[in-house]
Design a protein around this motif. Structure first.
Motif, PDB file in Angstrom:
ATOM      1  N   GLY A 116     -13.459  95.043  -7.272  1.00 44.20           N
ATOM      2  CA  GLY A 116     -14.023  96.320  -7.693  1.00 44.20           C
ATOM      3  C   GLY A 116     -13.878  97.399  -6.640  1.00 44.20           C
ATOM      4  N   GLU A 117     -13.850  98.639  -7.120  1.00 42.79           N
ATOM      5  CA  GLU A 117     -13.614  99.804  -6.257  1.00 42.79           C
ATOM      6  C   GLU A 117     -14.852 100.677  -6.101  1.00 42.79           C
ATOM      7  OE1 GLU A 117     -10.745 100.093  -4.706  1.00 42.79           O
ATOM      8  OE2 GLU A 117     -10.060  98.272  -5.722  1.00 42.79           O
ATOM      9  N   PHE A 118     -15.983 100.232  -6.614  1.00 42.38           N
ATOM     10  CA  PHE A 118     -17.219 101.034  -6.492  1.00 42.38           C
ATOM     11  C   PHE A 118     -17.821 100.755  -5.113  1.00 42.38           C
ATOM     12  CE2 PHE A 118     -21.849 101.551  -7.867  1.00 42.38           C
ATOM     13  CZ  PHE A 118     -21.805 102.937  -7.858  1.00 42.38           C
ATOM     14  N   VAL A 119     -17.121 101.194  -4.089  1.00 39.16           N
ATOM     15  CA  VAL A 119     -17.477 100.831  -2.715  1.00 39.16           C
ATOM     16  C   VAL A 119     -17.398 102.076  -1.830  1.00 39.16           C
ATOM     17  CG1 VAL A 119     -16.632  98.453  -2.949  1.00 39.16           C
ATOM     18  CG2 VAL A 119     -15.092 100.233  -2.143  1.00 39.16           C
ATOM     19  N   CYS A 120     -18.059 102.004  -0.698  1.00 39.54           N
ATOM     20  CA  CYS A 120     -17.952 103.074   0.297  1.00 39.54           C
ATOM     21  C   CYS A 120     -18.235 102.416   1.641  1.00 39.54           C
ATOM     22  CB  CYS A 120     -18.969 104.175  -0.003  1.00 39.54           C
ATOM     23  SG  CYS A 120     -18.896 105.542   1.161  1.00 39.54           S
ATOM     24  N   ALA A 121     -17.218 102.314   2.469  1.00 43.54           N
ATOM     25  CA  ALA A 121     -17.361 101.570   3.724  1.00 43.54           C
ATOM     26  C   ALA A 121     -18.464 102.171   4.592  1.00 43.54           C
ATOM     27  CB  ALA A 121     -16.039 101.595   4.478  1.00 43.54           C
ATOM     28  N   THR A 122     -19.263 101.320   5.192  1.00 44.34           N
ATOM     29  CA  THR A 122     -20.308 101.813   6.093  1.00 44.34           C
ATOM     30  C   THR A 122     -19.665 102.249   7.408  1.00 44.34           C
ATOM     31  OG1 THR A 122     -20.703  99.534   6.773  1.00 44.34           O
ATOM     32  CG2 THR A 122     -22.232 100.468   5.165  1.00 44.34           C
ATOM     33  N   GLN A 123     -20.323 103.220   8.057  1.00 42.49           N
ATOM     34  CA  GLN A 123     -19.862 103.740   9.355  1.00 42.49           C
ATOM     35  C   GLN A 123     -21.066 103.707  10.279  1.00 42.49           C
ATOM     36  OE1 GLN A 123     -18.387 107.705   8.521  1.00 42.49           O
ATOM     37  NE2 GLN A 123     -17.114 106.990   6.836  1.00 42.49           N
ATOM     38  N   PRO A 124     -21.120 102.747  11.196  1.00 41.74           N
ATOM     39  CA  PRO A 124     -22.335 102.542  12.002  1.00 41.74           C
ATOM     40  C   PRO A 124     -22.813 103.795  12.732  1.00 41.74           C
ATOM     41  CG  PRO A 124     -20.806 100.732  12.322  1.00 41.74           C
ATOM     42  CD  PRO A 124     -20.098 101.728  11.465  1.00 41.74           C
ATOM     43  N   GLU A 125     -21.882 104.684  13.126  1.00 44.23           N
ATOM     44  CA  GLU A 125     -22.285 105.878  13.887  1.00 44.23           C
ATOM     45  C   GLU A 125     -22.629 107.052  12.973  1.00 44.23           C
ATOM     46  OE1 GLU A 125     -22.556 105.459  17.045  1.00 44.23           O
ATOM     47  OE2 GLU A 125     -21.640 103.465  16.897  1.00 44.23           O
ATOM     48  N   ALA A 126     -22.425 106.910  11.678  1.00 41.78           N
ATOM     49  CA  ALA A 126     -22.544 108.060  10.773  1.00 41.78           C
ATOM     50  C   ALA A 126     -23.998 108.478  10.570  1.00 41.78           C
ATOM     51  CB  ALA A 126     -21.920 107.721   9.426  1.00 41.78           C
ATOM     52  N   VAL A 127     -24.153 109.771  10.298  1.00 43.01           N
ATOM     53  CA  VAL A 127     -25.464 110.313   9.904  1.00 43.01           C
ATOM     54  C   VAL A 127     -25.230 110.935   8.537  1.00 43.01           C
ATOM     55  CG1 VAL A 127     -27.301 111.935  10.493  1.00 43.01           C
ATOM     56  CG2 VAL A 127     -26.063 110.742  12.316  1.00 43.01           C
ATOM     57  N   ARG A 128     -25.505 110.161   7.499  1.00 42.98           N
ATOM     58  CA  ARG A 128     -25.153 110.620   6.154  1.00 42.98           C
ATOM     59  C   ARG A 128     -26.356 110.518   5.225  1.00 42.98           C
ATOM     60  NH1 ARG A 128     -19.576 107.545   4.557  1.00 42.98           N
ATOM     61  NH2 ARG A 128     -20.707 105.672   5.180  1.00 42.98           N
ATOM     62  N   HIS A 129     -26.272 111.262   4.131  1.00 42.27           N
ATOM     63  CA  HIS A 129     -27.251 111.126   3.052  1.00 42.27           C
ATOM     64  C   HIS A 129     -26.517 110.575   1.836  1.00 42.27           C
ATOM     65  CE1 HIS A 129     -30.485 113.166   0.296  1.00 42.27           C
ATOM     66  NE2 HIS A 129     -30.637 111.861   0.385  1.00 42.27           N
ATOM     67  N   HIS A 130     -26.880 109.348   1.464  1.00 44.80           N
ATOM     68  CA  HIS A 130     -26.287 108.705   0.284  1.00 44.80           C
ATOM     69  C   HIS A 130     -27.267 108.868  -0.877  1.00 44.80           C
ATOM     70  CE1 HIS A 130     -23.408 106.389   2.843  1.00 44.80           C
ATOM     71  NE2 HIS A 130     -24.432 106.273   3.674  1.00 44.80           N
ATOM     72  N   VAL A 131     -26.773 109.289  -2.028  1.00 42.36           N
ATOM     73  CA  VAL A 131     -27.664 109.466  -3.186  1.00 42.36           C
ATOM     74  C   VAL A 131     -27.079 108.731  -4.393  1.00 42.36           C
ATOM     75  CG1 VAL A 131     -28.663 111.126  -4.811  1.00 42.36           C
ATOM     76  CG2 VAL A 131     -28.558 111.677  -2.372  1.00 42.36           C
ATOM     77  N   ALA A 132     -27.919 107.931  -5.042  1.00 37.98           N
ATOM     78  CA  ALA A 132     -27.490 107.231  -6.257  1.00 37.98           C
ATOM     79  C   ALA A 132     -28.247 107.772  -7.457  1.00 37.98           C
ATOM     80  CB  ALA A 132     -27.730 105.734  -6.121  1.00 37.98           C
ATOM     81  N   ILE A 133     -27.523 107.915  -8.569  1.00 38.87           N
ATOM     82  CA  ILE A 133     -28.141 108.266  -9.853  1.00 38.87           C
ATOM     83  C   ILE A 133     -27.801 107.107 -10.784  1.00 38.87           C
ATOM     84  CG2 ILE A 133     -28.205 109.911 -11.763  1.00 38.87           C
ATOM     85  CD1 ILE A 133     -27.054 112.022  -9.769  1.00 38.87           C
ATOM     86  N   VAL A 134     -28.815 106.326 -11.150  1.00 36.66           N
ATOM     87  CA  VAL A 134     -28.546 105.118 -11.934  1.00 36.66           C
ATOM     88  C   VAL A 134     -29.588 104.975 -13.036  1.00 36.66           C
ATOM     89  CG1 VAL A 134     -27.585 103.971  -9.892  1.00 36.66           C
ATOM     90  CG2 VAL A 134     -29.934 103.507 -10.534  1.00 36.66           C
ATOM     91  N   ALA A 135     -29.245 104.169 -14.036  1.00 36.04           N
ATOM     92  CA  ALA A 135     -30.212 103.842 -15.086  1.00 36.04           C
ATOM     93  C   ALA A 135     -30.086 102.365 -15.424  1.00 36.04           C
ATOM     94  CB  ALA A 135     -29.962 104.689 -16.328  1.00 36.04           C
ATOM     95  N   GLY A 136     -31.226 101.746 -15.752  1.00 38.22           N
ATOM     96  CA  GLY A 136     -31.238 100.351 -16.190  1.00 38.22           C
ATOM     97  C   GLY A 136     -30.553  99.435 -15.195  1.00 38.22           C
TER      98      GLY A 136
END
Ligand code: FAD
Length: 266
Positions: A116-136
Protein backbone atom coordinates in the motif's frame (compact mmCIF):
# COMPACT_ATOMS: atom_id res chain seq x y z
CA UNK A 1 26.39 -8.56 14.98
CA UNK A 2 22.70 -9.00 14.24
CA UNK A 3 21.17 -5.89 12.68
CA UNK A 4 17.62 -4.81 13.33
CA UNK A 5 15.74 -4.45 10.05
CA UNK A 6 13.15 -1.73 10.42
CA UNK A 7 12.30 -0.85 6.82
CA UNK A 8 10.47 -3.16 4.43
CA UNK A 9 12.52 -4.23 1.45
CA UNK A 10 11.03 -4.47 -2.04
CA UNK A 11 9.71 -8.02 -2.26
CA UNK A 12 7.16 -10.27 -3.82
CA UNK A 13 3.81 -10.34 -2.04
CA UNK A 14 3.06 -13.72 -0.53
CA UNK A 15 0.45 -15.34 1.66
CA UNK A 16 1.56 -17.14 4.83
CA UNK A 17 -0.51 -18.90 7.47
CA UNK A 18 -0.36 -16.83 10.67
CA UNK A 19 -1.75 -17.68 14.08
CA UNK A 20 -4.25 -15.36 15.75
CA UNK A 21 -2.95 -14.41 19.20
CA UNK A 22 -5.70 -12.09 20.39
CA UNK A 23 -9.13 -10.74 19.50
CA UNK A 24 -10.01 -7.36 21.03
CA UNK A 25 -13.56 -6.06 21.09
CA UNK A 26 -13.14 -2.43 19.92
CA UNK A 27 -16.74 -1.19 19.87
CA UNK A 28 -20.25 -2.44 19.02
CA UNK A 29 -19.28 -3.23 15.44
CA UNK A 30 -15.58 -4.04 15.23
CA UNK A 31 -12.78 -6.22 16.53
CA UNK A 32 -9.01 -6.00 16.32
CA UNK A 33 -7.12 -9.17 15.44
CA UNK A 34 -3.47 -9.72 16.35
CA UNK A 35 -1.27 -12.25 14.58
CA UNK A 36 2.03 -13.74 15.71
CA UNK A 37 4.82 -13.14 13.21
CA UNK A 38 7.38 -15.95 13.50
CA UNK A 39 11.00 -14.82 13.46
CA UNK A 40 11.70 -16.48 10.09
CA UNK A 41 8.97 -14.28 8.51
CA UNK A 42 9.79 -11.06 10.41
CA UNK A 43 11.52 -9.39 7.45
CA UNK A 44 8.61 -10.21 5.13
CA UNK A 45 6.05 -8.60 7.45
CA UNK A 46 7.95 -5.35 8.05
CA UNK A 47 5.60 -2.54 7.08
CA UNK A 48 5.33 1.18 6.60
CA UNK A 49 2.63 2.70 8.84
CA UNK A 50 -0.51 3.11 6.74
CA UNK A 51 -0.02 -0.13 4.79
CA UNK A 52 -2.51 -3.00 4.73
CA UNK A 53 -2.56 -6.78 4.43
CA UNK A 54 -4.93 -9.05 2.52
CA UNK A 55 -6.70 -11.74 4.52
CA UNK A 56 -7.88 -14.88 2.78
CA UNK A 57 -10.47 -17.32 4.10
CA UNK A 58 -13.20 -19.66 2.93
CA UNK A 59 -16.57 -18.21 3.94
CA UNK A 60 -19.84 -19.89 2.95
CA UNK A 61 -17.84 -22.03 0.53
CA UNK A 62 -16.33 -18.99 -1.18
CA UNK A 63 -12.64 -18.09 -1.39
CA UNK A 64 -12.73 -14.54 0.00
CA UNK A 65 -9.86 -12.03 0.04
CA UNK A 66 -10.18 -8.56 1.58
CA UNK A 67 -7.77 -5.80 2.60
CA UNK A 68 -7.36 -4.70 6.24
CA UNK A 69 -5.03 -1.96 7.39
CA UNK A 70 -2.37 -2.52 10.01
CA UNK A 71 -3.28 -0.66 13.20
CA UNK A 72 -0.31 -0.62 15.53
CA UNK A 73 2.90 1.35 15.55
CA UNK A 74 6.05 0.03 13.98
CA UNK A 75 7.75 -0.13 17.40
CA UNK A 76 4.89 -2.11 18.96
CA UNK A 77 4.87 -4.54 16.05
CA UNK A 78 8.61 -5.16 16.37
CA UNK A 79 8.52 -5.40 20.17
CA UNK A 80 5.66 -7.92 20.20
CA UNK A 81 6.54 -9.77 16.97
CA UNK A 82 2.93 -9.17 15.97
CA UNK A 83 0.75 -7.59 13.34
CA UNK A 84 -2.68 -6.23 14.18
CA UNK A 85 -5.63 -5.39 11.95
CA UNK A 86 -9.17 -4.27 12.74
CA UNK A 87 -12.37 -5.20 10.93
CA UNK A 88 -15.66 -3.31 11.20
CA UNK A 89 -18.86 -5.13 10.31
CA UNK A 90 -20.37 -4.27 6.92
CA UNK A 91 -24.07 -5.09 6.50
CA UNK A 92 -24.32 -8.33 4.52
CA UNK A 93 -20.54 -8.41 4.13
CA UNK A 94 -18.85 -11.81 4.00
CA UNK A 95 -15.42 -11.48 5.57
CA UNK A 96 -15.98 -8.60 8.00
CA UNK A 97 -18.82 -10.46 9.74
CA UNK A 98 -16.97 -13.77 9.64
CA UNK A 99 -13.99 -12.15 11.36
CA UNK A 100 -16.23 -10.55 14.01
CA UNK A 101 -18.28 -13.71 14.63
CA UNK A 102 -15.88 -16.61 14.11
CA UNK A 103 -12.22 -15.78 14.35
CA UNK A 104 -10.65 -16.73 17.70
CA UNK A 105 -7.24 -16.85 19.36
CA UNK A 106 -5.34 -19.93 18.18
CA UNK A 107 -6.94 -19.96 14.71
CA UNK A 108 -4.69 -19.88 11.69
CA UNK A 109 -5.49 -17.77 8.64
CA UNK A 110 -3.75 -16.74 5.43
CA UNK A 111 -2.32 -13.20 5.63
CA UNK A 112 -0.50 -11.58 2.71
CA UNK A 113 2.66 -9.57 3.29
CA UNK A 114 2.00 -5.80 3.68
CA UNK A 115 1.47 -3.41 0.78
CA UNK A 116 0.00 0.00 0.00
CA UNK A 117 0.94 3.60 -0.71
CA UNK A 118 -1.02 5.35 2.05
CA UNK A 119 2.25 6.12 3.81
CA UNK A 120 4.39 9.08 4.81
CA UNK A 121 7.91 8.38 6.02
CA UNK A 122 8.69 9.71 9.48
CA UNK A 123 11.50 12.27 9.85
CA UNK A 124 12.95 12.20 13.38
CA UNK A 125 14.15 15.84 13.20
CA UNK A 126 10.95 17.20 11.64
CA UNK A 127 8.58 19.65 13.29
CA UNK A 128 5.34 18.97 11.48
CA UNK A 129 1.60 19.06 11.99
CA UNK A 130 -0.09 15.91 10.69
CA UNK A 131 -3.88 16.03 10.36
CA UNK A 132 -6.20 13.12 9.59
CA UNK A 133 -9.83 13.34 8.49
CA UNK A 134 -11.39 9.90 8.87
CA UNK A 135 -14.73 8.20 9.44
CA UNK A 136 -15.64 4.78 10.83
CA UNK A 137 -13.07 2.09 10.09
CA UNK A 138 -10.97 4.70 8.24
CA UNK A 139 -9.31 5.26 11.60
CA UNK A 140 -7.46 1.93 11.28
CA UNK A 141 -4.36 2.91 9.23
CA UNK A 142 -4.24 6.26 11.01
CA UNK A 143 -3.74 4.44 14.33
CA UNK A 144 -0.49 3.12 12.90
CA UNK A 145 0.51 6.36 11.14
CA UNK A 146 -0.13 8.58 14.16
CA UNK A 147 1.19 6.36 16.94
CA UNK A 148 4.37 5.93 14.86
CA UNK A 149 4.64 9.67 14.10
CA UNK A 150 4.20 10.57 17.78
CA UNK A 151 6.89 8.07 18.78
CA UNK A 152 9.38 8.70 15.97
CA UNK A 153 8.94 12.48 15.42
CA UNK A 154 9.18 14.03 18.89
CA UNK A 155 8.94 17.58 17.51
CA UNK A 156 5.70 16.96 15.60
CA UNK A 157 2.05 17.01 16.59
CA UNK A 158 -1.02 15.27 15.21
CA UNK A 159 -4.70 16.17 14.99
CA UNK A 160 -7.40 13.59 14.33
CA UNK A 161 -10.82 14.66 13.04
CA UNK A 162 -12.87 11.49 13.54
CA UNK A 163 -16.46 11.04 12.37
CA UNK A 164 -18.73 8.34 13.81
CA UNK A 165 -22.40 7.72 14.36
CA UNK A 166 -22.17 7.53 18.14
CA UNK A 167 -19.66 6.94 20.90
CA UNK A 168 -20.44 3.23 21.06
CA UNK A 169 -19.50 2.77 17.40
CA UNK A 170 -16.11 4.50 17.76
CA UNK A 171 -13.21 2.14 17.11
CA UNK A 172 -10.11 2.48 19.33
CA UNK A 173 -11.85 4.83 21.77
CA UNK A 174 -9.77 3.72 24.76
CA UNK A 175 -6.50 3.73 22.83
CA UNK A 176 -7.19 7.25 21.59
CA UNK A 177 -7.86 8.37 25.17
CA UNK A 178 -4.56 6.74 26.17
CA UNK A 179 -2.73 8.65 23.42
CA UNK A 180 -4.25 11.90 24.73
CA UNK A 181 -2.84 11.12 28.17
CA UNK A 182 0.54 10.05 26.80
CA UNK A 183 0.92 13.05 24.46
CA UNK A 184 -1.21 15.84 25.98
CA UNK A 185 0.52 18.59 23.98
CA UNK A 186 0.99 16.73 20.71
CA UNK A 187 -2.22 14.77 20.14
CA UNK A 188 -5.49 16.55 19.52
CA UNK A 189 -8.71 14.55 19.01
CA UNK A 190 -11.80 16.14 17.45
CA UNK A 191 -14.78 13.77 17.62
CA UNK A 192 -17.75 14.40 15.37
CA UNK A 193 -20.85 12.32 16.17
CA UNK A 194 -23.74 12.26 13.72
CA UNK A 195 -26.36 10.51 15.88
CA UNK A 196 -25.45 11.74 19.34
CA UNK A 197 -25.65 15.25 20.73
CA UNK A 198 -22.31 16.88 21.56
CA UNK A 199 -21.75 19.90 23.83
CA UNK A 200 -20.53 21.88 20.86
CA UNK A 201 -22.96 22.17 17.92
CA UNK A 202 -20.08 22.10 15.43
CA UNK A 203 -19.15 18.56 16.52
CA UNK A 204 -22.65 17.15 16.34
CA UNK A 205 -23.86 16.09 12.89
CA UNK A 206 -22.72 14.61 9.64
CA UNK A 207 -19.09 15.22 8.65
CA UNK A 208 -20.13 16.85 5.38
CA UNK A 209 -18.36 19.57 3.46
CA UNK A 210 -20.01 22.44 5.29
CA UNK A 211 -19.15 21.07 8.76
CA UNK A 212 -15.65 20.07 7.72
CA UNK A 213 -14.99 23.54 6.34
CA UNK A 214 -16.15 25.13 9.60
CA UNK A 215 -13.94 22.76 11.62
CA UNK A 216 -10.91 23.61 9.51
CA UNK A 217 -11.57 27.35 9.63
CA UNK A 218 -12.35 27.45 13.38
CA UNK A 219 -10.11 24.72 14.81
CA UNK A 220 -7.50 23.47 12.32
CA UNK A 221 -6.41 26.25 9.93
CA UNK A 222 -5.09 24.59 6.77
CA UNK A 223 -2.09 26.92 6.56
CA UNK A 224 -0.79 25.39 9.83
CA UNK A 225 -0.90 21.81 8.52
CA UNK A 226 1.99 20.00 6.83
CA UNK A 227 0.55 16.58 5.91
CA UNK A 228 -3.06 15.47 5.47
CA UNK A 229 -4.42 11.90 5.71
CA UNK A 230 -7.92 11.07 4.47
CA UNK A 231 -9.43 7.63 4.93
CA UNK A 232 -12.85 6.04 4.95
CA UNK A 233 -15.81 5.79 2.62
CA UNK A 234 -15.53 7.26 -0.89
CA UNK A 235 -17.88 10.16 -0.15
CA UNK A 236 -15.88 11.50 2.79
CA UNK A 237 -12.53 11.16 1.02
CA UNK A 238 -13.82 12.93 -2.11
CA UNK A 239 -15.42 15.71 -0.07
CA UNK A 240 -12.29 16.31 1.98
CA UNK A 241 -10.00 16.24 -1.06
CA UNK A 242 -12.19 18.78 -2.86
CA UNK A 243 -12.25 21.05 0.17
CA UNK A 244 -8.47 20.91 0.62
CA UNK A 245 -7.93 21.77 -3.05
CA UNK A 246 -10.25 24.77 -2.64
CA UNK A 247 -8.30 25.82 0.46
CA UNK A 248 -5.10 25.83 -1.60
CA UNK A 249 -3.48 22.68 -0.19
CA UNK A 250 -1.03 21.11 -2.64
CA UNK A 251 -1.97 17.53 -3.55
CA UNK A 252 1.53 16.25 -2.69
CA UNK A 253 0.65 16.81 0.98
CA UNK A 254 -2.69 14.97 0.80
CA UNK A 255 -2.46 11.21 1.38
CA UNK A 256 -5.66 9.24 1.00
CA UNK A 257 -7.08 5.73 1.00
CA UNK A 258 -10.60 4.71 0.07
CA UNK A 259 -12.16 1.67 1.68
CA UNK A 260 -14.12 0.68 -1.38
CA UNK A 261 -17.26 -0.28 0.54
CA UNK A 262 -19.56 2.71 0.94
CA UNK A 263 -20.02 2.33 4.70
CA UNK A 264 -22.05 5.28 5.89
CA UNK A 265 -20.57 6.94 8.96
CA UNK A 266 -23.90 8.59 9.79
C1 FAD B 1 -6.83 -0.67 1.07
C2 FAD B 1 -8.02 -1.06 1.90
C3 FAD B 1 -7.87 -1.14 3.28
C4 FAD B 1 -8.97 -1.49 4.06
N1 FAD B 1 -8.82 -1.54 5.41
C5 FAD B 1 -9.88 -1.85 6.18
C6 FAD B 1 -9.76 -1.88 7.61
O1 FAD B 1 -8.68 -1.60 8.16
N2 FAD B 1 -10.83 -2.20 8.35
C7 FAD B 1 -12.05 -2.50 7.76
O2 FAD B 1 -13.00 -2.79 8.48
N3 FAD B 1 -12.20 -2.49 6.41
C8 FAD B 1 -11.15 -2.20 5.62
N4 FAD B 1 -11.28 -2.21 4.25
C9 FAD B 1 -12.55 -2.71 3.66
C10 FAD B 1 -12.45 -4.26 3.58
O3 FAD B 1 -11.43 -4.63 2.67
C11 FAD B 1 -13.74 -4.93 3.10
O4 FAD B 1 -14.15 -4.31 1.89
C12 FAD B 1 -14.86 -4.85 4.11
O5 FAD B 1 -14.47 -5.48 5.33
C13 FAD B 1 -16.14 -5.54 3.58
O6 FAD B 1 -15.82 -6.85 3.25
P1 FAD B 1 -16.92 -7.99 3.39
O7 FAD B 1 -16.35 -9.25 2.83
O8 FAD B 1 -17.43 -8.04 4.78
O9 FAD B 1 -18.07 -7.43 2.51
P2 FAD B 1 -18.51 -7.94 1.05
O10 FAD B 1 -18.96 -9.34 1.11
O11 FAD B 1 -17.46 -7.58 0.08
O12 FAD B 1 -19.77 -7.02 0.86
C14 FAD B 1 -19.64 -5.61 0.91
C15 FAD B 1 -20.98 -4.96 0.70
O13 FAD B 1 -21.43 -5.22 -0.59
C16 FAD B 1 -22.67 -5.90 -0.53
N5 FAD B 1 -22.60 -6.97 -1.52
C17 FAD B 1 -21.85 -8.06 -1.46
N6 FAD B 1 -22.02 -8.80 -2.56
C18 FAD B 1 -22.90 -8.12 -3.31
C19 FAD B 1 -23.48 -8.35 -4.56
N7 FAD B 1 -23.16 -9.43 -5.27
N8 FAD B 1 -24.36 -7.47 -5.05
C20 FAD B 1 -24.67 -6.37 -4.36
N9 FAD B 1 -24.15 -6.08 -3.16
C21 FAD B 1 -23.29 -6.96 -2.65
C22 FAD B 1 -22.79 -6.45 0.84
O14 FAD B 1 -24.13 -6.55 1.24
C23 FAD B 1 -22.05 -5.46 1.64
O15 FAD B 1 -22.87 -4.37 1.98
C24 FAD B 1 -10.22 -1.81 3.45
C25 FAD B 1 -10.34 -1.75 2.06
C26 FAD B 1 -9.27 -1.37 1.30
C27 FAD B 1 -9.42 -1.31 -0.20
Amino acid sequence: MASLITKPAQRRRRFHMLTVTRIQHLCDEAVAVSFAVPSELAAEYLFEPGQHVTLRATVDGQDVRRSYSICLSRAEALARSELRIAAARVGGGLLSNWINDNLAAGDRIEVMTPLGEFVCATQPEAVRHHVAIVAGSGITPVMSLFSTALAEEPGSRVTLIFGNRKTSSMMFRQELEDLKVQYPDRFHLINVLSQEAADVELLSGRLDRERLERILVDLVPAQNVDEWYLCGPTGLVQTARGLLVDLGVHSCHVHYEVFDVEEAAD
